[in-house]
Motif scaffolding. Structure first.
Motif, PDB file in Angstrom:
ATOM      1  N   TYR A   1       0.819  -1.208   0.000  1.00 16.37           N
ATOM      2  CA  TYR A   1       0.000   0.000   0.000  1.00 16.37           C
ATOM      3  C   TYR A   1       0.857   1.264   0.000  1.00 16.37           C
ATOM      4  O   TYR A   1       0.416   2.317   0.451  1.00 16.37           O
ATOM      5  CB  TYR A   1      -0.928  -0.009   1.215  1.00 16.37           C
TER       6      TYR A   1
ATOM      7  N   ASN B   1      -1.883   2.327  -3.778  1.00 16.49           N
ATOM      8  CA  ASN B   1      -2.879   1.284  -3.540  1.00 16.49           C
ATOM      9  C   ASN B   1      -3.389   1.356  -2.109  1.00 16.49           C
ATOM     10  O   ASN B   1      -2.658   1.748  -1.200  1.00 16.49           O
ATOM     11  CB  ASN B   1      -2.278  -0.101  -3.809  1.00 16.49           C
ATOM     12  N   GLU B   2      -4.624   0.953  -1.911  1.00 12.00           N
ATOM     13  CA  GLU B   2      -5.216   0.940  -0.579  1.00 12.00           C
ATOM     14  C   GLU B   2      -5.777  -0.447  -0.286  1.00 12.00           C
ATOM     15  O   GLU B   2      -6.062  -1.219  -1.216  1.00 12.00           O
ATOM     16  CB  GLU B   2      -6.314   1.999  -0.467  1.00 12.00           C
TER      17      GLU B   2
END
Length: 288
Positions: free
Chosen positions: A110, A114-115
């Motif tokens: 992450y 990105n999460e």
């Protein structure tokens, strides 16, 4: 170079060496040394022979210690920035994770925009959400423990948790429907990873996950202290995304359980939350 004649063994039948002509002798005769081409003498370059003296190489224990220290520093850097092993101390994620498993967490998952997604198994720092802020302790003891935990040799801090993401920012998570299942954004979710015999939840709840936070739950619901337990706490049981350490990637120990985490398809049919938000606000009850 020493130009005195050297005694060598000779076949009696071989002719004697021809006499030396004083007019052509320049005083620099070479003698063939076995193992060197063209009679060249072995190199005596001091740079090639330096280090043969044990006194110049230093004590072997010192080199071993420096090498070991360099390896430990490298491992700590890797565990801090790239991937870190975690020791699983409880049953809250059974059967996915068992007590004593060493979990390798991808800390880069992450880091580049990105999460966490629904279904991801994540490790996070629960300070401020699952546990209150703690006063600073002994810095030396804390540093040693953190180093051991970073190498997977000690249990993680009491503020570190591993759970599964059930809802992300904007999602409405409800439990339970008439069949006892969780729904996310109005879609019922089949959860094949739950511990056998466990229900999705023994306590009803209906919450909307605020942006930038996560709703997380353990796979062994009857043994897991998760977001349900903190509905009445500051933050309402939500975990800030910036508190996530990384995503579970591999079970690396014991060898018999060595496996990679595969993405679950349980949430594939769940739609994105409505852009205008859900018509009802978050509400729910505490988890006994």
């Amino acid at each position: 170079m020493d130009t005195e004649a050297q005694h060598t063994e000779r076949d009696p039948s071989s002719p004697a060496d021809p006499p030396v002509d004083p007019a052509t002798d320049d005083g620099s005769r070479s003698v063939r040394v076995p193992g060197t081409p063209d009679g060249d003498a072995p190199s005596e370059d001091p740079e090639e022979t330096s280090g043969d003296d044990p006194a110049e190489r230093g004590p072997s224990w010192l080199r071993t210690g420096l090498t070991g220290a360099a390896c430990v520093v490298l491992l700590l850097l890797v565990s801090h920035f790239v991937a870190q092993p975690f020791l699983i101390p409880s049953r809250s994620m059974e059967p996915t994770l068992q007590v004593g498993d060493r979990l390798l967490v991808n800390k880069l998952a992450y880091r580049f925009g990105n999460e966490p997604a629904r279904g991801d198994v994540v490790v996070f720092d629960g300070t401020g959400s699952f546990v209150p802020e703690q006063p600073a302790g002994n810095p030396v003891t804390g540093l040693l423990h953190d180093a051991a935990a970073s190498l997977g040799l000690a249990a993680p801090d009491e503020t570190d948790f591993v759970k599964r993401v059930v809802g992300t920012g904007g999602d409405r998570v409800v439990c339970c429907d008439t069949d006892g299942r969780i729904s996310v954004n109005g879609t019922r979710v089949e959860e094949p990873y739950l511990a056998p015999g466990d229900r999705p939840s023994d306590v009803p709840f209906d919450i909307v996950v605020p942006p930038g936070t996560l709703w997380v739950m353990g796979d062994h619901r009857s043994q897991s202290s998760d977001s349900r337990d903190h509905l009445g706490s500051p933050g309402g049981g939500m975990v800030p995304v910036d508190r996530v350490v990384g995503r579970a990637a591999w079970i690396v120990w014991p060898v018999g359980r060595w496996t990679a985490f595969e993405r679950t398809g349980a949430y594939d049919s769940v739609p994105a939350p409505p852009a205008a938000g859900h018509p009802t606000g978050p509400r729910g009850s505490g988890h006994g």
